[in-house]
Scaffold this motif. Structure first.
Motif, PDB file in Angstrom:
ATOM      1  N   ARG A  17       0.983  -1.202   0.039  1.00  0.00           N
ATOM      2  CA  ARG A  17       0.136   0.036  -0.138  1.00  0.00           C
ATOM      3  C   ARG A  17       1.054   1.220  -0.047  1.00  0.00           C
ATOM      4  O   ARG A  17       0.562   2.237  -0.550  1.00  0.00           O
ATOM      5  N   ARG A  68       2.181   1.841  -3.413  1.00  0.00           N
ATOM      6  CA  ARG A  68       1.074   2.466  -4.462  1.00  0.00           C
ATOM      7  C   ARG A  68       1.078   3.879  -4.263  1.00  0.00           C
ATOM      8  O   ARG A  68       0.853   4.640  -5.244  1.00  0.00           O
ATOM      9  N   ARG A  69       1.186   4.278  -3.058  1.00  0.00           N
ATOM     10  CA  ARG A  69       0.914   5.761  -2.808  1.00  0.00           C
ATOM     11  C   ARG A  69       2.016   6.702  -3.136  1.00  0.00           C
ATOM     12  O   ARG A  69       2.017   7.916  -3.583  1.00  0.00           O
ATOM     13  N   ARG A 113       2.174   7.966  -6.411  1.00  0.00           N
ATOM     14  CA  ARG A 113       1.305   9.025  -6.934  1.00  0.00           C
ATOM     15  C   ARG A 113       1.826  10.151  -6.041  1.00  0.00           C
ATOM     16  O   ARG A 113       1.674  11.261  -6.655  1.00  0.00           O
ATOM     17  N   GLU A 114       2.228  10.050  -4.700  1.00  0.00           N
ATOM     18  CA  GLU A 114       2.598  11.183  -4.156  1.00  0.00           C
ATOM     19  C   GLU A 114       3.813  11.677  -4.075  1.00  0.00           C
ATOM     20  O   GLU A 114       4.238  12.776  -3.679  1.00  0.00           O
ATOM     21  N   TYR A 135       4.891   8.015   7.703  1.00  0.00           N
ATOM     22  CA  TYR A 135       4.135   7.527   6.517  1.00  0.00           C
ATOM     23  C   TYR A 135       3.593   6.067   6.468  1.00  0.00           C
ATOM     24  O   TYR A 135       2.704   5.606   6.390  1.00  0.00           O
ATOM     25  N   CYS A 168      -0.010   4.440   6.710  1.00  0.00           N
ATOM     26  CA  CYS A 168      -0.219   3.285   5.751  1.00  0.00           C
ATOM     27  C   CYS A 168      -0.696   2.114   6.643  1.00  0.00           C
ATOM     28  O   CYS A 168      -1.632   1.176   6.184  1.00  0.00           O
TER      29      CYS A 168
END
Length: 300
Positions: free
Chosen positions: A114, A117-118, A121-122, A293, A297
């Motif tokens: 997870r 995956r984030r 994008r970020e 972070y 998650c």
């Protein structure tokens, strides 16, 4: 570069020689020829007035002086690394960095996948390099060869900082087509069924059995042995076996495989997954951000 007649480049050579205890392997790691590595060893011997490494049979063995230099040399190099990599702030959206994380396949499945995956994008400039938990991980952490180790507290070293990542419970998992199992399990039924168990690493360490034996004095019937946590769920499909799994992982696999997740018939201890890092990186803004972070998650 020299500091009080000592070539500081030799510190790197000494560090690798003391770890590898082999001139050829040390040369390969430093991208040097074997003759250049031998020359570095000769210069170290000349400076310290000591053999540094001696042949015992076919093996190179550090002298007592060399052994005494292992930790100070590694500490100096880590301090240099933290100094040149230090940044007053950390902006994940623009940062370019690789974080080296050691974790089990279970933690990778339920948290790190997870997180990655984030990140795409970020924080596309950040990368996680995940390696499996293995023997020698404490040495790698103490040498700062990894940034973060994620593991239950019992398997971590006591001389480096650590903090909680998340807590986990256990559940039982069976094939959905197993008609012999209802909505609940009795303790007797649990003991009577064949279990898929996990045994990890070269030392064949049981992931769960020892606690069970110590607490209840019973041995479960072993129907199959899996090399990691991710392999358990597929093995259960179309069998009459059962497994005790981390609840998060069990629910994740039940979304994709014909499995049922059941409450365990006994109260297993809560598992606490911890994060550990080298103390020299305690104030590293990037690593501080990564830990927060990952906690985020894990709690999602």
């Amino acid at each position: 570069m020299r500091f009080r007649r000592f070539d500081l480049n030799l510190l790197v050579a000494l560090d690798v020689l003391l770890e590898e205890r082999n001139v050829s392997r040390a040369a390969h790691r430093l991208h040097l020829s074997q003759s250049a590595m031998s020359g570095a060893l000769a210069r170290l011997r000349d400076y310290f007035g000591d053999e540094i490494m001696v042949m015992v049979g076919r093996t190179m063995v550090p002298t007592p002086l060399a052994l005494a230099l292992v930790e100070p040399v590694r500490d100096i190099l880590i301090r240099v690394q933290t100094t040149i990599e230090a940044r007053p702030t950390f902006d994940p959206a623009t940062a370019q960095r690789v974080f080296r994380v050691v974790a089990s396949d279970y933690v990778t499945e339920v948290v790190l996948a997870r997180a990655i995956r984030r990140l795409r994008r970020e924080a596309p400039g950040l990368r996680l390099e995940i390696s499996a938990v293995a023997d020698g991980i404490h040495d790698r952490l103490n040498r700062a060869d990894v940034d973060l180790v994620i593991s239950p507290d019992a398997y971590l070293t006591s001389d480096q900082p650590k903090e909680v990542l998340f807590e986990e419970t256990h559940s039982c998992v069976v094939w959905r087509g197993n008609a012999a199992v209802g909505e609940t399990l009795s303790f007797e039924q649990y003991l009577d069924m064949a279990h898929v168990v996990v045994i990890i690493g070269d030392k064949r360490t049981p992931a769960f059995e020892q606690w069970f034996l110590d607490r209840y004095g019973y041995a479960r019937k072993v129907g199959a042995v899996a090399p990691d946590f991710s392999s358990v769920a597929p093995i259960l499909v179309e069998t009459d076996m059962i497994s005790t799994m981390h609840t998060r992982l069990a629910r994740l696999y039940a979304q994709h495989l014909p499995l049922r997740v059941l409450p365990a018939p006994i109260e297993f201890p809560v598992l606490t997954e911890m994060m550990q890092w080298h103390y020299q990186f305690d104030r590293d803004p990037g690593l501080i951000w990564l830990r927060g972070y990952l906690r985020e998650c894990a709690g999602a």
